[in-house]
Design an enzyme around this catalytic site. Structure first.
Site, PDB file in Angstrom:
ATOM      1  N   TYR A   1     151.360  92.696  20.107  1.00 40.34           N
ATOM      2  CA  TYR A   1     152.169  91.920  19.145  1.00 40.34           C
ATOM      3  C   TYR A   1     151.731  92.170  17.692  1.00 40.34           C
ATOM      4  O   TYR A   1     152.507  92.674  16.868  1.00 40.34           O
ATOM      5  CB  TYR A   1     152.045  90.445  19.522  1.00 40.34           C
ATOM      6  CG  TYR A   1     152.686  89.474  18.572  1.00 40.34           C
ATOM      7  CD1 TYR A   1     153.970  89.676  18.067  1.00 40.34           C
ATOM      8  CD2 TYR A   1     152.011  88.308  18.201  1.00 40.34           C
ATOM      9  CE1 TYR A   1     154.560  88.751  17.216  1.00 40.34           C
ATOM     10  CE2 TYR A   1     152.593  87.387  17.356  1.00 40.34           C
ATOM     11  CZ  TYR A   1     153.870  87.613  16.863  1.00 40.34           C
ATOM     12  OH  TYR A   1     154.435  86.691  16.023  1.00 40.34           O
TER      13      TYR A   1
ATOM     14  N   ASP B   1     143.092  70.612  22.395  1.00 43.50           N
ATOM     15  CA  ASP B   1     143.798  70.762  21.107  1.00 43.50           C
ATOM     16  C   ASP B   1     143.121  69.941  20.016  1.00 43.50           C
ATOM     17  O   ASP B   1     142.602  68.857  20.280  1.00 43.50           O
ATOM     18  CB  ASP B   1     145.250  70.259  21.236  1.00 43.50           C
ATOM     19  CG  ASP B   1     146.194  71.340  21.710  1.00 43.50           C
ATOM     20  OD1 ASP B   1     145.743  72.488  21.881  1.00 43.50           O
ATOM     21  OD2 ASP B   1     147.384  71.038  21.908  1.00 43.50           O
TER      22      ASP B   1
ATOM     23  N   LYS C   1     135.297  85.696  20.506  1.00 46.17           N
ATOM     24  CA  LYS C   1     135.583  85.979  19.093  1.00 46.17           C
ATOM     25  C   LYS C   1     134.322  85.724  18.260  1.00 46.17           C
ATOM     26  O   LYS C   1     133.956  86.542  17.417  1.00 46.17           O
ATOM     27  CB  LYS C   1     136.747  85.116  18.594  1.00 46.17           C
ATOM     28  CG  LYS C   1     138.077  85.476  19.209  1.00 46.17           C
ATOM     29  CD  LYS C   1     138.480  86.906  18.862  1.00 46.17           C
ATOM     30  CE  LYS C   1     139.717  87.378  19.564  1.00 46.17           C
ATOM     31  NZ  LYS C   1     139.942  88.821  19.476  1.00 46.17           N
TER      32      LYS C   1
ATOM     33  N   TYR D   1     137.404  82.435  25.634  1.00 43.09           N
ATOM     34  CA  TYR D   1     138.140  83.279  24.680  1.00 43.09           C
ATOM     35  C   TYR D   1     137.569  83.103  23.274  1.00 43.09           C
ATOM     36  O   TYR D   1     137.222  84.075  22.598  1.00 43.09           O
ATOM     37  CB  TYR D   1     139.643  82.925  24.686  1.00 43.09           C
ATOM     38  CG  TYR D   1     140.368  83.506  23.501  1.00 43.09           C
ATOM     39  CD1 TYR D   1     140.641  84.867  23.424  1.00 43.09           C
ATOM     40  CD2 TYR D   1     140.747  82.698  22.410  1.00 43.09           C
ATOM     41  CE1 TYR D   1     141.265  85.417  22.316  1.00 43.09           C
ATOM     42  CE2 TYR D   1     141.373  83.239  21.296  1.00 43.09           C
ATOM     43  CZ  TYR D   1     141.630  84.592  21.255  1.00 43.09           C
ATOM     44  OH  TYR D   1     142.237  85.130  20.146  1.00 43.09           O
TER      45      TYR D   1
ATOM     46  N   ARG E   1     149.569  72.880  12.325  1.00 46.73           N
ATOM     47  CA  ARG E   1     148.996  74.225  12.341  1.00 46.73           C
ATOM     48  C   ARG E   1     149.463  75.018  11.119  1.00 46.73           C
ATOM     49  O   ARG E   1     150.495  74.706  10.533  1.00 46.73           O
ATOM     50  CB  ARG E   1     149.439  75.001  13.607  1.00 46.73           C
ATOM     51  CG  ARG E   1     148.941  74.408  14.912  1.00 46.73           C
ATOM     52  CD  ARG E   1     147.443  74.551  15.063  1.00 46.73           C
ATOM     53  NE  ARG E   1     146.977  74.036  16.350  1.00 46.73           N
ATOM     54  CZ  ARG E   1     146.619  72.781  16.581  1.00 46.73           C
ATOM     55  NH1 ARG E   1     146.689  71.875  15.625  1.00 46.73           N
ATOM     56  NH2 ARG E   1     146.180  72.417  17.771  1.00 46.73           N
TER      57      ARG E   1
ATOM     58  N   ASP F   1     145.939 102.052  23.605  1.00 48.88           N
ATOM     59  CA  ASP F   1     146.281 100.797  24.264  1.00 48.88           C
ATOM     60  C   ASP F   1     146.260 101.101  25.765  1.00 48.88           C
ATOM     61  O   ASP F   1     146.699 102.176  26.176  1.00 48.88           O
ATOM     62  CB  ASP F   1     147.670 100.317  23.824  1.00 48.88           C
ATOM     63  CG  ASP F   1     147.896  98.838  24.084  1.00 48.88           C
ATOM     64  OD1 ASP F   1     148.127  98.091  23.115  1.00 48.88           O
ATOM     65  OD2 ASP F   1     147.828  98.414  25.268  1.00 48.88           O
TER      66      ASP F   1
ATOM     67  N   LEU G   1     147.951  99.336  27.877  1.00 46.12           N
ATOM     68  CA  LEU G   1     149.242  98.806  28.338  1.00 46.12           C
ATOM     69  C   LEU G   1     149.088  97.582  29.240  1.00 46.12           C
ATOM     70  O   LEU G   1     149.995  97.252  30.009  1.00 46.12           O
ATOM     71  CB  LEU G   1     150.085  99.899  29.020  1.00 46.12           C
ATOM     72  CG  LEU G   1     150.391 101.119  28.156  1.00 46.12           C
ATOM     73  CD1 LEU G   1     151.270 102.115  28.920  1.00 46.12           C
ATOM     74  CD2 LEU G   1     151.105 100.731  26.856  1.00 46.12           C
TER      75      LEU G   1
ATOM     76  N   LEU H   1     153.452  77.538  21.010  1.00 47.08           N
ATOM     77  CA  LEU H   1     154.646  76.771  20.638  1.00 47.08           C
ATOM     78  C   LEU H   1     155.878  77.646  20.348  1.00 47.08           C
ATOM     79  O   LEU H   1     156.943  77.424  20.934  1.00 47.08           O
ATOM     80  CB  LEU H   1     154.314  75.899  19.410  1.00 47.08           C
ATOM     81  CG  LEU H   1     155.453  75.039  18.886  1.00 47.08           C
ATOM     82  CD1 LEU H   1     155.933  74.052  19.943  1.00 47.08           C
ATOM     83  CD2 LEU H   1     155.008  74.295  17.622  1.00 47.08           C
TER      84      LEU H   1
ATOM     85  N   SER I   1     139.679  84.828  14.960  1.00 46.15           N
ATOM     86  CA  SER I   1     140.636  83.741  15.108  1.00 46.15           C
ATOM     87  C   SER I   1     140.100  82.475  14.454  1.00 46.15           C
ATOM     88  O   SER I   1     138.881  82.254  14.417  1.00 46.15           O
ATOM     89  CB  SER I   1     140.850  83.498  16.602  1.00 46.15           C
ATOM     90  OG  SER I   1     141.503  82.276  16.809  1.00 46.15           O
ATOM     91  N   ALA I   2     141.016  81.643  13.997  1.00 44.33           N
ATOM     92  CA  ALA I   2     140.628  80.336  13.446  1.00 44.33           C
ATOM     93  C   ALA I   2     139.937  79.482  14.507  1.00 44.33           C
ATOM     94  O   ALA I   2     139.285  78.489  14.165  1.00 44.33           O
ATOM     95  CB  ALA I   2     141.868  79.612  12.934  1.00 44.33           C
TER      96      ALA I   2
ATOM     97  N   ASP J   1     141.582 102.980  27.541  1.00 42.82           N
ATOM     98  CA  ASP J   1     140.962 101.666  27.572  1.00 42.82           C
ATOM     99  C   ASP J   1     139.803 101.628  26.569  1.00 42.82           C
ATOM    100  O   ASP J   1     138.979 102.556  26.542  1.00 42.82           O
ATOM    101  CB  ASP J   1     140.439 101.389  28.995  1.00 42.82           C
ATOM    102  CG  ASP J   1     140.222  99.917  29.219  1.00 42.82           C
ATOM    103  OD1 ASP J   1     140.931  99.338  30.051  1.00 42.82           O
ATOM    104  OD2 ASP J   1     139.348  99.342  28.527  1.00 42.82           O
TER     105      ASP J   1
END
Ligand code: NAD
Ligand code: UD1
Length: 330
Positions: free
Chosen positions: A11, A292, A152, A148, A230, A31, A33, A199, A124-125, A58
């Site tokens: 993405y 959350d 990071k 996860y 967010r 990638d 895939l 979301l 990531s935040a 990979d």
């Protein structure tokens, strides 16, 4: 300039490759895939109208990476490859630690061995944990609640240590807030596997009739309307942030938030989606989702000051482009 992009058919990677090509930067994508399709490479070429190279490889394959880097003499690496589903990481922690850490270690190892001086990492935040927004880069990181997020924080540490030990190895850690939307062409975007956790893809699937209604996780948070807040950022703005980081001549370890600096609640996002696209999104309020936090948004000043980068696209752009892509896909 020639850049290796790991996870470049995913993405965020695919949108970043488009921006790199538009700046006439040469790109080699690897990638495996796992979460991408080969056709995305054709769509990248169509949008940018410029070629790039795709190799199915990979990022945990040290020998493959070594041979590739010896062949190409890259100026830099942008490392997106990894697994990203929070819930799955709780169920399959070893799979997450293995893939996300080994790919980071191997790419950093090859970069230091082959004198590739620039390394950009997708953080990531989530590394800020349950802290108080706005999050600034110099804040102490709090406990992560899932494997996860831990991969990071660990990758940030591994890359920082490698940079300290190798003065020519310059590392940029980009902490993304909530990437949404898609390229305005509608040719590339996010295609989640199975039921979306996030979301925006859930909203677009409800709009398309794939899901019946959206569940809003809690309306008793201390926010404007009780729903979670967010910092949504258009994926094209995010992609441009990578180009800015790549072209910066800062040395050593540099950390930047990539966010807009603005918070939007779940209900605000749904309302913007309905208004902009002239559609109805049925929803119900349900319990909070475990793990959350109430509010997450960036202090985005450092990237503006040091990289001359800031997010330009609005929530309206994000909901419009997300829907445009969803309509076209599948
Ligand atoms: P994505 O799943 O769309 O892209 C990741 C790509 O990496 C996929 O194409 C996948 O096939 C590939 N990949 C995975 N493991 C690989 C391996 N071992 N070798 C080669 N390729 C591999 O995810 P994305 O949303 O584009 O995220 C990119 C990066 O940004 C990830 O590291 C993710 O953790 C991070 N990130 C994403 C978000 C988000 O909300 N999307 C937020 C913060 C950070
Ligand atoms: C999620 C990840 C986080 C990751 C981030 C990147 C979790 C617990 N966290 O965060 O680690 O860095 O994505 O994009 O998965 N919401 C609903 N209904 C839904 C889905 C979400 O109400 O069906 C709400 C959530 O409660 C939250 C907001 O929408 O308030 C955004 O959720 P989401 O898109 O999953 O992102 P994050 O929770 O920020």
């Amino acid at each position: 300039m020639k850049i290796l992009v790991s996870g470049g058919l995913g993405y965020i990677g695919s949108h970043t490759v488009v921006e790199l090509l538009e700046k006439d930067i040469e790109v080699v994508i690897i990638d495996n895939l796992y979460n991408a399709q080969k056709e995305t490479h054709d769509n990248i070429t169509k949008i940018a109208n410029k070629p790039s190279t795709f190799i199915q490889m990979d990022a945990t394959d040290y020998d493959g990476l070594k041979a590739l880097c010896q062949l190409h003499h890259f100026d830099g690496i942008i490392h997106f490859a990894g697994y990203k589903a929070v819930g799955e990481s709780v169920a399959k922690p070893l799979m997450y630690y293995y893939n996300n850490l080994l790919s980071t270690i191997n790419l950093a190892r090859v970069a230091t061995e082959e004198n590739i001086q620039k390394f950009i990492f997708s953080s990531s935040a989530t590394v800020y944990g349950d802290g108080t927004s706005p999050f600034s880069e110099d804040m102490a990181l709090l406990e992560r609640t899932n494997p996860y997020g831990e991969t990071k924080a660990m990758s940030e540490r591994i890359l920082s240590d490698a940079s300290k030990a190798n003065p020519n190895f310059n590392v940029t850690l980009l902490r993304y807030f909530n990437p949404v939307g898609a390229h305005m062409s509608g040719l590339i975007g996010e295609v989640p596997n199975g039921i979306p956790n996030n979301l925006m893809p859930y909203v677009t699937q409800v709009a398309k009739g794939i899901r019946e209604k959206l569940s809003v996780f809690g309306n008793d948070y201390p926010t404007i309307d009780g729903t979670g807040v967010r910092d949504y950022i258009h994926v094209v703005d995010l992609a441009k942030g990578h180009v800015a980081a790549l072209l910066s001549d800062k040395k050593g370890v540099n950390i930047y938030n990539l966010g807009t600096g603005k918070g939007t609640s779940v209900l605000e996002l749904i309302n913007a989606f309905m208004k902009e696209n002239n559609l109805n999104i049925p929803y119900q309020i349900v319990d909070r989702r475990p793990g959350d936090i109430a509010i997450s948004y960036a202090n985005a000043e450092k990237a503006l000051k040091e990289l001359q980068w800031e997010a330009k696209l609005t929530i309206e752009d994000m909901v419009r482009d997300a829907w445009h892509f969803e309509k076209n896909v599948r």
